[in-house]
Design an enzyme around this catalytic site. Structure first.
Site, PDB file in Angstrom:
ATOM      1  N   SER A  43     -30.317  10.346  52.046  1.00 27.74           N
ATOM      2  CA  SER A  43     -29.865  11.085  53.234  1.00 27.74           C
ATOM      3  C   SER A  43     -30.852  10.888  54.368  1.00 27.74           C
ATOM      4  O   SER A  43     -32.047  10.687  54.130  1.00 27.74           O
ATOM      5  CB  SER A  43     -29.766  12.579  52.924  1.00 27.74           C
ATOM      6  OG  SER A  43     -29.527  13.318  54.111  1.00 27.74           O
ATOM      7  N   TYR A  78     -34.187  20.402  49.657  1.00 23.29           N
ATOM      8  CA  TYR A  78     -33.132  19.377  49.753  1.00 23.29           C
ATOM      9  C   TYR A  78     -33.703  18.128  50.422  1.00 23.29           C
ATOM     10  O   TYR A  78     -33.540  17.001  49.937  1.00 23.29           O
ATOM     11  CB  TYR A  78     -31.915  19.898  50.540  1.00 23.29           C
ATOM     12  CG  TYR A  78     -30.880  18.814  50.730  1.00 23.29           C
ATOM     13  CD1 TYR A  78     -30.103  18.378  49.664  1.00 23.29           C
ATOM     14  CD2 TYR A  78     -30.713  18.169  51.968  1.00 23.29           C
ATOM     15  CE1 TYR A  78     -29.184  17.346  49.806  1.00 23.29           C
ATOM     16  CE2 TYR A  78     -29.795  17.141  52.123  1.00 23.29           C
ATOM     17  CZ  TYR A  78     -29.033  16.731  51.034  1.00 23.29           C
ATOM     18  OH  TYR A  78     -28.132  15.704  51.179  1.00 23.29           O
TER      19      TYR A  78
HETATM   20  P1  NDP Z   1     -19.344  16.708  47.584  1.00 26.22           P
HETATM   21  O1  NDP Z   1     -19.763  18.135  47.427  1.00 26.22           O
HETATM   22  O2  NDP Z   1     -18.018  16.423  48.188  1.00 26.22           O
HETATM   23  O3  NDP Z   1     -19.452  15.971  46.167  1.00 26.22           O
HETATM   24  C1  NDP Z   1     -20.579  16.150  45.350  1.00 26.22           C
HETATM   25  C2  NDP Z   1     -20.321  15.506  44.016  1.00 26.22           C
HETATM   26  O4  NDP Z   1     -21.496  15.675  43.195  1.00 26.22           O
HETATM   27  C3  NDP Z   1     -19.167  16.157  43.273  1.00 26.22           C
HETATM   28  O5  NDP Z   1     -18.364  15.179  42.676  1.00 26.22           O
HETATM   29  C4  NDP Z   1     -19.864  16.981  42.201  1.00 26.22           C
HETATM   30  O6  NDP Z   1     -19.072  17.029  41.018  1.00 26.22           O
HETATM   31  C5  NDP Z   1     -21.104  16.152  41.925  1.00 26.22           C
HETATM   32  N1  NDP Z   1     -22.137  16.975  41.306  1.00 26.22           N
HETATM   33  C6  NDP Z   1     -22.912  17.915  41.881  1.00 26.22           C
HETATM   34  N2  NDP Z   1     -23.670  18.520  40.945  1.00 26.22           N
HETATM   35  C7  NDP Z   1     -23.360  17.937  39.756  1.00 26.22           C
HETATM   36  C8  NDP Z   1     -23.790  18.136  38.417  1.00 26.22           C
HETATM   37  N3  NDP Z   1     -24.716  19.075  38.104  1.00 26.22           N
HETATM   38  N4  NDP Z   1     -23.251  17.373  37.444  1.00 26.22           N
HETATM   39  C9  NDP Z   1     -22.321  16.426  37.740  1.00 26.22           C
HETATM   40  N5  NDP Z   1     -21.878  16.182  38.986  1.00 26.22           N
HETATM   41  C10 NDP Z   1     -22.388  16.949  39.973  1.00 26.22           C
HETATM   42  O7  NDP Z   1     -20.525  16.041  48.426  1.00 26.22           O
HETATM   43  P2  NDP Z   1     -20.701  14.608  49.148  1.00 26.22           P
HETATM   44  O8  NDP Z   1     -19.681  13.655  48.701  1.00 26.22           O
HETATM   45  O9  NDP Z   1     -20.874  14.854  50.599  1.00 26.22           O
HETATM   46  O10 NDP Z   1     -22.145  14.253  48.586  1.00 26.22           O
HETATM   47  C11 NDP Z   1     -22.405  13.121  47.789  1.00 26.22           C
HETATM   48  C12 NDP Z   1     -23.857  12.722  48.013  1.00 26.22           C
HETATM   49  O11 NDP Z   1     -24.043  12.397  49.386  1.00 26.22           O
HETATM   50  C13 NDP Z   1     -24.871  13.812  47.679  1.00 26.22           C
HETATM   51  O12 NDP Z   1     -25.952  13.216  46.976  1.00 26.22           O
HETATM   52  C14 NDP Z   1     -25.335  14.286  49.041  1.00 26.22           C
HETATM   53  O13 NDP Z   1     -26.664  14.753  49.021  1.00 26.22           O
HETATM   54  C15 NDP Z   1     -25.217  13.007  49.848  1.00 26.22           C
HETATM   55  N6  NDP Z   1     -25.124  13.189  51.286  1.00 26.22           N
HETATM   56  C16 NDP Z   1     -24.085  13.913  51.836  1.00 26.22           C
HETATM   57  C17 NDP Z   1     -24.025  14.068  53.207  1.00 26.22           C
HETATM   58  C18 NDP Z   1     -22.946  14.842  53.872  1.00 26.22           C
HETATM   59  O14 NDP Z   1     -23.079  15.140  55.070  1.00 26.22           O
HETATM   60  N7  NDP Z   1     -21.852  15.187  53.179  1.00 26.22           N
HETATM   61  C19 NDP Z   1     -25.045  13.498  54.078  1.00 26.22           C
HETATM   62  C20 NDP Z   1     -26.072  12.767  53.398  1.00 26.22           C
HETATM   63  C21 NDP Z   1     -26.096  12.620  52.058  1.00 26.22           C
HETATM   64  P3  NDP Z   1     -18.737  18.372  40.205  1.00 26.22           P
HETATM   65  O15 NDP Z   1     -18.984  19.534  41.102  1.00 26.22           O
HETATM   66  O16 NDP Z   1     -17.300  18.225  39.806  1.00 26.22           O
HETATM   67  O17 NDP Z   1     -19.649  18.322  39.036  1.00 26.22           O
HETATM   68  C1  8X3 Z   2     -27.232  15.878  57.665  1.00 31.10           C
HETATM   69  C2  8X3 Z   2     -27.464  15.059  56.440  1.00 31.10           C
HETATM   70  O1  8X3 Z   2     -27.878  15.282  53.908  1.00 31.10           O
HETATM   71  O2  8X3 Z   2     -28.733  17.012  55.384  1.00 31.10           O
HETATM   72  O3  8X3 Z   2     -27.075  15.034  58.726  1.00 31.10           O
HETATM   73  O4  8X3 Z   2     -26.356  16.850  54.994  1.00 31.10           O
HETATM   74  S1  8X3 Z   2     -27.617  16.110  55.115  1.00 31.10           S
END
Ligand code: NDP
Ligand code: 8X3
Length: 249
Positions: free
Chosen positions: A136, A149
Site C-alpha cells: 500500500s 496498518y
Molecule cells: P476487501 O476487504 O474487499 O478484501 C479483503 C480480502 O482479504 C477478503 O477476501 C477477506 O476474505 C481477506 N481476508 C482478510 N482477513 C483474512 C483472514 N484472516 N483470512 C483469510 N482471508 C482474509 O479489501 P481489498 O480488496 O481492498 O484489500 C485487498 C488488499 O489490498 C489488502 O491487503 C489491503 O491492505 C490492500 N489495499 C487496499 C486498498 C484500498 O484502498 N482498498 C489500498 C491499498 C492496499 P474473508 O473476509 O472472506 O476472509
Molecule cells: C489509502 C491506501 O492502504 O491506507 O490511500 O487504504 S490504504
C-alpha cells in the site's frame, strides 16, 4: 499450458477481481478466504475446472497446511502467488488504539503473508514462477491513525523487495504493488459503516478493484525476462500529505 495462480483474499475486492481477470485470461486460480459461500459462488460462475475454493483463515497455519495438502492435482503446481488478503482495523490514534486490532493486523498482513510465501517458495522456484504482493501507499506516505496498518504495509512493501534480492538468479519474478484509494469493502473500516453502499471515496473517483486486477494480470503476463520491482498507483484525485504543524498557544 494453463498457468495456476494462488490468490489470497478472493472473497471480495481486489482478490475477487483478480480471480475473474486471470481466469478470463486463461489462468486457473486457487481462490482463498474465510467466506466459503462467496468462493463457492465464484466456482459456480467461473467453473470448477478454473477455480478451486480454499476456505481458511490465513492466520491459522494448520488450516493453511490442510488447504495446501488438499489442492487437487491440477491446482497444486502454483506459478503465481498473489499475496492480497489483508485488512485495516481501528485506525484510531495510537494512544487510543485497541491492542487486539493491532495484533489482528500484524497476524494477517505480516505473519500470515510471510508464512504462506515461505511455504510456496520451493514450488515457485522449481517452476520459475512469480510473487505479487499487494502492499500500500500507506507503507510510504504516513497518515494519522495509520500506525500499525501503515507499519504492516511498509513491511509488505519491503519484504517483497527483499524477496526479490534473495530470489535473484532463480528466475522467480517478484513485484510489490502499492495502491492508494481503491473502492472495496475494505474502505468501510474508514467509515465505521456496515453498509456497503456507504462510499467513503464518493466524489474522489477512486481506483477500482478491476484497475488493480488488470495491473496484476499485466505484470503476471509480461515476458519472463522482465521484472516490475515495485509499482505505486493512485487515483488522480489523491495526493501526498504535507507536514502538519501544531502551534503552542
Ligand atoms: P476487501 O476487504 O474487499 O478484501 C479483503 C480480502 O482479504 C477478503 O477476501 C477477506 O476474505 C481477506 N481476508 C482478510 N482477513 C483474512 C483472514 N484472516 N483470512 C483469510 N482471508 C482474509 O479489501 P481489498 O480488496 O481492498 O484489500 C485487498 C488488499 O489490498 C489488502 O491487503 C489491503 O491492505 C490492500 N489495499 C487496499 C486498498 C484500498 O484502498 N482498498 C489500498 C491499498 C492496499 P474473508 O473476509 O472472506 O476472509
Ligand atoms: C489509502 C491506501 O492502504 O491506507 O490511500 O487504504 S490504504
Amino acid at each position: 499450458m494453463t498457468r495456476t495462480a494462488f490468490v489470497t483474499g478472493a472473497t471480495a475486492g481486489i482478490g475477487e477481481a483478480t480471480v475473474r481477470t486471470l481466469v478470463a485470461s486463461g489462468w486457473r486460480c486457487v481462490a482463498t478466504g474465510r467466506r466459503g459461500s462467496r468462493l463457492e459462488a465464484l466456482v459456480a460462475e467461473l467453473g470448477a475446472d478454473k477455480v478451486h475454493a480454499a476456505v481458511f483463515d490465513v492466520r491459522d497455519t494448520a488450516a493453511l497446511d490442510a488447504a495446501l495438502a488438499a489442492l487437487p492435482p491440477e491446482f497444486a503446481a502454483i506459478d503465481l502467488l498473489v499475496n492480497n488478503a489483508g485488512l485495516a482495523q481501528g485506525l484510531s490514534p495510537a494512544q487510543e488504539a485497541d491492542l487486539d486490532d493491532w495484533q489482528t493486523m500484524i497476524d494477517t498482513n505480516v505473519t500470515a503473508m510471510v508464512t504462506l510465501t515461505r511455504k510456496l517458495l520451493p514450488g515457485l522456484i522449481a517452476r520459475k514462477g512469480a510473487i505479487i504482493t499487494i502492499g500500500s501507499v500507506a507503507g510510504t506516505y504516513l497518515y494519522p491513525g495509520g500506525n500499525v496498518y501503515a507499519g504492516s504495509k511498509a513491511f509488505a512493501n519491503h519484504f517483497t523487495l527483499a524477496l526479490r534480492a534473495d530470489l535473484h538468479g532463480t528466475g522467480v519474478r517478484v513485484t510489490s504493488i502499492e495502491p492508494g484509494m481503491v473502492e472495496t469493502e475494505f474502505t468501510l473500516v474508514r467509515t465505521g459503516s456496515q453498509d456497503a453502499s456507504d462510499k467513503l471515496y464518493a466524489g474522489v473517483n477512486p481506483m477500482t478493484a478491476d484497475d488493480i486486477a488488470h495491473t496484476i494480470q499485466w505484470i503476471a503476463e509480461l515476458p519472463p525476462h522482465l521484472n516490475v520491482n515495485r509499482i505505486e498507483l493512485m487515483p488522480v484525485n489523491q495526493g501526498f500529505a504535507g507536514f502538519r504543524v501544531a502551534r503552542e498557544s
